[in-house]
Design a protein around this motif. Structure first.
Motif, PDB file in Angstrom:
ATOM      1  N   TRP A 462       0.831  -1.209   0.000  1.00  0.00           N
ATOM      2  CA  TRP A 462       0.000   0.000   0.000  1.00  0.00           C
ATOM      3  C   TRP A 462       0.865   1.258   0.000  1.00  0.00           C
ATOM      4  O   TRP A 462       0.717   2.145  -0.827  1.00  0.00           O
ATOM      5  CB  TRP A 462      -0.879   0.035   1.249  1.00  0.00           C
ATOM      6  N   MET A 463       1.745   1.316   0.984  1.00  0.00           N
ATOM      7  CA  MET A 463       2.517   2.536   1.170  1.00  0.00           C
ATOM      8  C   MET A 463       3.464   2.794   0.006  1.00  0.00           C
ATOM      9  O   MET A 463       3.661   3.948  -0.399  1.00  0.00           O
ATOM     10  CB  MET A 463       3.289   2.465   2.491  1.00  0.00           C
ATOM     11  N   SER A 464       4.052   1.743  -0.557  1.00  0.00           N
ATOM     12  CA  SER A 464       4.939   1.921  -1.706  1.00  0.00           C
ATOM     13  C   SER A 464       4.189   2.575  -2.866  1.00  0.00           C
ATOM     14  O   SER A 464       4.680   3.522  -3.500  1.00  0.00           O
ATOM     15  CB  SER A 464       5.499   0.565  -2.156  1.00  0.00           C
ATOM     16  N   LEU A 465       2.985   2.066  -3.142  1.00  0.00           N
ATOM     17  CA  LEU A 465       2.201   2.627  -4.239  1.00  0.00           C
ATOM     18  C   LEU A 465       1.745   4.042  -3.924  1.00  0.00           C
ATOM     19  O   LEU A 465       1.822   4.937  -4.781  1.00  0.00           O
ATOM     20  CB  LEU A 465       1.000   1.729  -4.533  1.00  0.00           C
ATOM     21  N   GLU A 466       1.280   4.268  -2.719  1.00  0.00           N
ATOM     22  CA  GLU A 466       0.726   5.579  -2.373  1.00  0.00           C
ATOM     23  C   GLU A 466       1.784   6.684  -2.434  1.00  0.00           C
ATOM     24  O   GLU A 466       1.517   7.781  -2.941  1.00  0.00           O
ATOM     25  CB  GLU A 466       0.089   5.520  -0.983  1.00  0.00           C
ATOM     26  N   LEU A 467       2.971   6.405  -1.920  1.00  0.00           N
ATOM     27  CA  LEU A 467       4.025   7.423  -1.947  1.00  0.00           C
ATOM     28  C   LEU A 467       4.440   7.746  -3.378  1.00  0.00           C
ATOM     29  O   LEU A 467       4.747   8.901  -3.698  1.00  0.00           O
ATOM     30  CB  LEU A 467       5.230   6.956  -1.134  1.00  0.00           C
ATOM     31  N   ALA A 468       4.430   6.719  -4.236  1.00  0.00           N
ATOM     32  CA  ALA A 468       4.798   6.964  -5.629  1.00  0.00           C
ATOM     33  C   ALA A 468       3.691   7.687  -6.383  1.00  0.00           C
ATOM     34  O   ALA A 468       3.959   8.541  -7.240  1.00  0.00           O
ATOM     35  CB  ALA A 468       5.115   5.641  -6.323  1.00  0.00           C
ATOM     36  N   LEU A 469       2.448   7.381  -6.046  1.00  0.00           N
ATOM     37  CA  LEU A 469       1.319   7.915  -6.805  1.00  0.00           C
ATOM     38  C   LEU A 469       0.901   9.311  -6.359  1.00  0.00           C
ATOM     39  O   LEU A 469       0.742  10.223  -7.179  1.00  0.00           O
ATOM     40  CB  LEU A 469       0.134   6.953  -6.685  1.00  0.00           C
ATOM     41  N   LEU A 522       0.070   6.919 -13.195  1.00  0.00           N
ATOM     42  CA  LEU A 522       0.110   5.458 -13.071  1.00  0.00           C
ATOM     43  C   LEU A 522       1.285   4.842 -13.823  1.00  0.00           C
ATOM     44  O   LEU A 522       2.011   4.007 -13.279  1.00  0.00           O
ATOM     45  CB  LEU A 522      -1.207   4.855 -13.564  1.00  0.00           C
ATOM     46  N   SER A 523       1.476   5.232 -15.073  1.00  0.00           N
ATOM     47  CA  SER A 523       2.534   4.605 -15.874  1.00  0.00           C
ATOM     48  C   SER A 523       3.923   4.895 -15.340  1.00  0.00           C
ATOM     49  O   SER A 523       4.868   4.119 -15.579  1.00  0.00           O
ATOM     50  CB  SER A 523       2.431   5.055 -17.332  1.00  0.00           C
ATOM     51  N   SER A 524       4.065   5.982 -14.580  1.00  0.00           N
ATOM     52  CA  SER A 524       5.378   6.315 -14.023  1.00  0.00           C
ATOM     53  C   SER A 524       5.808   5.317 -12.958  1.00  0.00           C
ATOM     54  O   SER A 524       6.983   5.272 -12.576  1.00  0.00           O
ATOM     55  CB  SER A 524       5.364   7.733 -13.433  1.00  0.00           C
ATOM     56  N   MET A 525       4.862   4.508 -12.465  1.00  0.00           N
ATOM     57  CA  MET A 525       5.184   3.501 -11.447  1.00  0.00           C
ATOM     58  C   MET A 525       5.606   2.175 -12.065  1.00  0.00           C
ATOM     59  O   MET A 525       6.059   1.285 -11.332  1.00  0.00           O
ATOM     60  CB  MET A 525       3.984   3.268 -10.525  1.00  0.00           C
ATOM     61  N   VAL A 548       2.733  -7.646  -9.167  1.00  0.00           N
ATOM     62  CA  VAL A 548       2.204  -6.664 -10.115  1.00  0.00           C
ATOM     63  C   VAL A 548       3.227  -5.545 -10.254  1.00  0.00           C
ATOM     64  O   VAL A 548       3.639  -4.939  -9.253  1.00  0.00           O
ATOM     65  CB  VAL A 548       0.860  -6.089  -9.637  1.00  0.00           C
ATOM     66  N   SER A 549       3.640  -5.262 -11.474  1.00  0.00           N
ATOM     67  CA  SER A 549       4.668  -4.241 -11.696  1.00  0.00           C
ATOM     68  C   SER A 549       4.291  -3.223 -12.764  1.00  0.00           C
ATOM     69  O   SER A 549       5.055  -2.308 -13.049  1.00  0.00           O
ATOM     70  CB  SER A 549       5.994  -4.902 -12.095  1.00  0.00           C
ATOM     71  N   GLU A 550       3.107  -3.372 -13.374  1.00  0.00           N
ATOM     72  CA  GLU A 550       2.648  -2.416 -14.370  1.00  0.00           C
ATOM     73  C   GLU A 550       1.221  -1.998 -14.048  1.00  0.00           C
ATOM     74  O   GLU A 550       0.424  -2.810 -13.549  1.00  0.00           O
ATOM     75  CB  GLU A 550       2.724  -3.016 -15.776  1.00  0.00           C
ATOM     76  N   TYR A 551       0.902  -0.728 -14.373  1.00  0.00           N
ATOM     77  CA  TYR A 551      -0.374  -0.142 -13.983  1.00  0.00           C
ATOM     78  C   TYR A 551      -1.018   0.456 -15.229  1.00  0.00           C
ATOM     79  O   TYR A 551      -0.618   1.517 -15.709  1.00  0.00           O
ATOM     80  CB  TYR A 551      -0.153   0.871 -12.862  1.00  0.00           C
ATOM     81  N   THR A 552      -2.006  -0.267 -15.750  1.00  0.00           N
ATOM     82  CA  THR A 552      -2.524   0.033 -17.080  1.00  0.00           C
ATOM     83  C   THR A 552      -3.790   0.878 -17.088  1.00  0.00           C
ATOM     84  O   THR A 552      -4.144   1.450 -18.114  1.00  0.00           O
ATOM     85  CB  THR A 552      -2.805  -1.282 -17.817  1.00  0.00           C
ATOM     86  N   SER A 553      -4.499   0.932 -15.953  1.00  0.00           N
ATOM     87  CA  SER A 553      -5.743   1.702 -15.878  1.00  0.00           C
ATOM     88  C   SER A 553      -6.061   1.965 -14.416  1.00  0.00           C
ATOM     89  O   SER A 553      -5.550   1.275 -13.526  1.00  0.00           O
ATOM     90  CB  SER A 553      -6.894   0.923 -16.519  1.00  0.00           C
ATOM     91  N   GLU A 555      -8.758   1.225 -12.863  1.00  0.00           N
ATOM     92  CA  GLU A 555      -9.432   0.043 -12.312  1.00  0.00           C
ATOM     93  C   GLU A 555      -8.427  -1.041 -11.946  1.00  0.00           C
ATOM     94  O   GLU A 555      -8.502  -1.648 -10.869  1.00  0.00           O
ATOM     95  CB  GLU A 555     -10.453  -0.499 -13.316  1.00  0.00           C
ATOM     96  N   GLN A 556      -7.480  -1.302 -12.842  1.00  0.00           N
ATOM     97  CA  GLN A 556      -6.472  -2.333 -12.587  1.00  0.00           C
ATOM     98  C   GLN A 556      -5.578  -1.941 -11.415  1.00  0.00           C
ATOM     99  O   GLN A 556      -5.256  -2.760 -10.547  1.00  0.00           O
ATOM    100  CB  GLN A 556      -5.641  -2.566 -13.848  1.00  0.00           C
ATOM    101  N   ALA A 557      -5.179  -0.674 -11.360  1.00  0.00           N
ATOM    102  CA  ALA A 557      -4.300  -0.217 -10.280  1.00  0.00           C
ATOM    103  C   ALA A 557      -5.000  -0.291  -8.928  1.00  0.00           C
ATOM    104  O   ALA A 557      -4.412  -0.694  -7.919  1.00  0.00           O
ATOM    105  CB  ALA A 557      -3.837   1.209 -10.558  1.00  0.00           C
ATOM    106  N   SER A 558      -6.276   0.092  -8.901  1.00  0.00           N
ATOM    107  CA  SER A 558      -7.029   0.040  -7.649  1.00  0.00           C
ATOM    108  C   SER A 558      -7.201  -1.397  -7.175  1.00  0.00           C
ATOM    109  O   SER A 558      -7.070  -1.691  -5.983  1.00  0.00           O
ATOM    110  CB  SER A 558      -8.399   0.697  -7.836  1.00  0.00           C
ATOM    111  N   SER A 559      -7.483  -2.309  -8.107  1.00  0.00           N
ATOM    112  CA  SER A 559      -7.657  -3.715  -7.740  1.00  0.00           C
ATOM    113  C   SER A 559      -6.355  -4.311  -7.214  1.00  0.00           C
ATOM    114  O   SER A 559      -6.353  -5.079  -6.246  1.00  0.00           O
ATOM    115  CB  SER A 559      -8.155  -4.506  -8.950  1.00  0.00           C
ATOM    116  N   ALA A 560      -5.225  -3.960  -7.833  1.00  0.00           N
ATOM    117  CA  ALA A 560      -3.930  -4.446  -7.358  1.00  0.00           C
ATOM    118  C   ALA A 560      -3.626  -3.893  -5.974  1.00  0.00           C
ATOM    119  O   ALA A 560      -3.107  -4.600  -5.097  1.00  0.00           O
ATOM    120  CB  ALA A 560      -2.829  -4.054  -8.336  1.00  0.00           C
ATOM    121  N   PHE A 561      -3.947  -2.611  -5.768  1.00  0.00           N
ATOM    122  CA  PHE A 561      -3.741  -1.957  -4.475  1.00  0.00           C
ATOM    123  C   PHE A 561      -4.515  -2.685  -3.379  1.00  0.00           C
ATOM    124  O   PHE A 561      -3.967  -2.998  -2.311  1.00  0.00           O
ATOM    125  CB  PHE A 561      -4.184  -0.496  -4.576  1.00  0.00           C
TER     126      PHE A 561
END
Length: 669
Positions: A462-469, A522-525, A548-553, A555-561
């Motif tokens: 969670w935190m890794s994604l949130e800080l990047a996003l 998203l794509s920057s992550m 998961v290492s790519e974030y295409t939309s 919806e996909q990013a939220s589901s992975a999160f």
């Protein structure tokens, strides 16, 4: 906001109210609350020190309700009562003290019991006790006892099924229904897919056994020739226990056939003579000249409990109707009740305890339904949505102070040379202990250290994604705002069970919000933020680690999160859950390519004065969170200067290039 919440609480007939400051205050009408009165009447049976757990197993007459299995039901029921937001603190303490008395129980007690249905009632009771206490002793007892009876007494007679008792050949409905319900309950509590497999297998056998008759009702069992024994009017508890097992199977598998079976069974009950024209549940023995046996007097309460667990459409209204009749027609002034909820009141005699337990189960089910409706209210969701966009003043102020503190701590600071070379960061799971992680990252960012990739499971993901996003300030404000939300809504967060479920809901809201709001980021992550999930394509498979290492939309990013930290999430057609499950014993999903050194932050090594135990399950105040952020700042500085955290050398470590990371545990070479 407070006035609307107060109105909901009063409408729910709680025996306590919340004043403008959130203080719990005794209400003048508390004595008239049916649930409170029922608990007081029932407590006389289990607060008696002569009726203790040790004596109970050896001499059932000393059990709270005179039999061992009904004492298990009582324990499960009062444990569920203690989880209600409305339960007075004095009652919660009495329940907690009572649960602790059962810590004297050991696996050996259940190993020598021949009665499999009795043992399975205790499995449910101890799992509920675990929900209340978070004491692994109770979950261990539940798992051991379940595994023991299943391994010992699932036999090939009648093509399968669990024996009623080890020393008998009879196969009956309640034992196998309990097997399904207990297995799904343990699956939900542990995530162990073996339990789900057993539940699916057990119901598959049960559904073909013939114990569901042409009316759609469950009869008591099978005869020596494996044929169903007809019953003019089956027992209510045989209908109820199956309801919750089926709905839990549906929740775990997503297979609609289980939900449909539960709905059909409930419809069959309502259409049968088990329900009067006025909609009141009855037991067939109530019309017998001799009345109900000790067991029969408690069956309707079991049905009520499991109907509420099932959460079927129309269930709440059905329970409300039964409760209204019980209170009006079958209760006398001192809170004593009879066996028949239709009334009029008749002294239950030796069945007083089980009649009281049955009534308490009904009233408790009604109150749980009301509490669930309160927790689902849109009000707190609206507040959370507002706080995501506009953090409350306290959260914004704390975030600013924490940022200033990190600035001051790093000004002119010297760093251990090992971290001047590029490194990746890996963070373990640990709920909202990720406050420690963000504190550590605040130091790393200000020193402009060459961190490259981030990988985490659950809280670390969670935190890794949130800080990047959404970056540091907004991430801090979000978590601190959630602490404020808990402070403002004590009823919603009154215990761990409610908190876990509500935070799961709110984190899903946050996942959708942040992925949409920062869609352009998203794509920057991609290939910089790696989320660990535990996934499988089919229910019979074991889960394996998915990164998961790519974030295409959005919806996909939220589901992975959500998938990296949730109990259950469907991610791209797979059934997924908390990535910590398959990330090694330290829950640290290390980079397997060993491209560079890895800074490992282990949230499970967070200890000390901060309320870390509850924070691991999402329960915290804004001040709790801020305190743990500060510790993360301080200990990262200590690590950067000395190479070790003195409080716990495993809290922050550095895994060198070339180390063995195959098991997601760093073994330096």
């Amino acid at each position: 906001m407070v006035s609307r919440l107060l109105a909901l609480v009063l409408c729910a007939s709680l025996c306590y109210y919340v004043d403008a400051q959130g203080e719990k205050t005794s209400s003048s009408s508390s004595s008239s609350s049916p649930l409170s009165t029922s608990f007081e009447a029932l407590s006389g049976f289990f607060s008696d020190p002569l009726r203790n757990p040790d004596s109970c197993f050896l001499s059932p007459r000393l059990c709270p309700c005179q039999t061992w299995w009904e004492s298990a039901m009582l324990l499960e029921e009062i444990a569920a009562y203690s989880l209600l937001p409305s339960t007075p603190e004095a009652d919660k303490k009495l329940v907690h003290d009572t649960i602790q008395r059962y810590k004297t129980y050991t696996n050996a007690i259940f190993d020598v019991s021949n009665s499999n249905d009795d043992v399975l009632w205790w499995v449910l009771a101890f799992e509920k006790s675990y929900e209340v206490t978070q004491d692994p002793h109770f979950l261990s007892l539940a798992e051991h006892s379940f595994n023991h009876v299943y391994t010992r007494d699932w036999t090939s007679t009648c093509q399968g099924g669990l024996l009623w008792a080890h020393d008998k050949s009879y196969k009956n409905a309640i034992t196998n229904e309990l097997l399904v319900t207990a297995a799904t309950t343990l699956h939900a509590a542990t995530g162990n897919e073996t339990y789900l497999g057993i539940a699916v297998k057990a119901y598959s056998w049960f559904s073909q056994s013939g114990m569901v008759d042409e009316r759609g009702l469950v009869v008591d069992g099978l005869d020596d020739d494996c044929g169903a024994v007809p019953q003019k009017l089956p027992w209510t508890y045989n209908q109820g226990v199956l309801l919750s097992g089926l709905t839990k199977l549906y929740a775990a598998t997503g297979d609609a056939k289980y939900q449909e079976a539960a709905e059909n069974l409930f419809s069959a009950v309502k259409a049968s003579d088990l329900v009067t024209e006025d909609g009141i549940l009855v037991e067939s023995c109530e019309s017998d000249d001799s009345g109900c046996s000790h067991d029969g007097a408690v069956f309707k309460g079991i049905f009520a409990r499991h109907l509420q667990y099932a959460g079927l459409a129309g269930g709440d209204e059905f329970l409300d109707t039964c409760a209204a009749s019980l209170v009006e027609k079958d209760t006398v002034g001192d809170g004593k009740v009879g066996v028949a909820w239709t009334g009029p009141y008749e002294d239950p005699g030796e069945n007083e305890c089980v009649a009281q337990l049955s009534a308490f189960s009904l009233l408790n089910a009604v109150e749980r339904s009301k509490a669930a409706a309160l927790l689902k209210s849109d009000q707190i969701d609206e507040t959370w949505s507002t706080y995501l966009e506009e953090p409350p003043e306290k959260a914004a102020s704390l975030a600013e102070k924490l940022a200033s503190r990190a600035d001051d701590l790093t000004r002119g600071m010297l760093v251990n040379s090992r971290l001047l070379s590029p490194f990746d960061v890996v963070c373990s799971g640990g709920g909202d202990l990720n406050a420690y992680y963000i504190g550590a990252e605040m130091i790393i960012k200000r020193l402009r250290l060459p961190e490259r990739r981030h990988r985490g499971a659950s809280a670390g993901g969670w935190m890794s994604l949130e800080l990047a996003l959404k970056k540091e300030q907004i991430t801090l404000e979000n978590y601190l705002s959630y602490g404020v939300l808990q402070e403002e809504n004590p009823l919603h967060f009154s215990n761990i069970a409610f908190t876990v479920n509500l935070q799961d809901h709110h984190w899903r809201m946050m996942g959708d919000w942040q992925s949409s709001k920062w869609e352009e980021n998203l794509s920057s992550m991609d290939n910089k933020v790696f989320l660990a999930l535990s996934c499988k394509e089919h229910w019979w498979q074991s889960k394996s680690l998915l990164i998961v290492s790519e974030y295409t939309s959005p919806e996909q990013a939220s589901s992975a999160f959500i998938g990296t930290g949730a109990i259950s999430e469907e991610y791209e057609g797979m059934s997924c859950s908390d990535g910590s499950e398959n990330s090694g014993k330290d829950m640290t999903p290390l980079f397997q390519d060993n491209k560079r050194q890895q800074l490992v932050i282990n949230l499970m090594k967070v200890e000390g004065k901060v309320k870390t135990a509850q924070m691991g399950f999402g329960k915290y105040t804004s001040d709790d969170y801020a305190s743990l952020v500060q510790r993360g700042q301080d200990e990262m500085i200590e690590f950067l200067q000395s190479g070790v955290v003195s409080r716990d050398s495993k809290a922050i470590t550095l895994c060198d290039v070339g180390s063995d990371v195959s098991t997601n545990v760093c073994r330096q070479k």
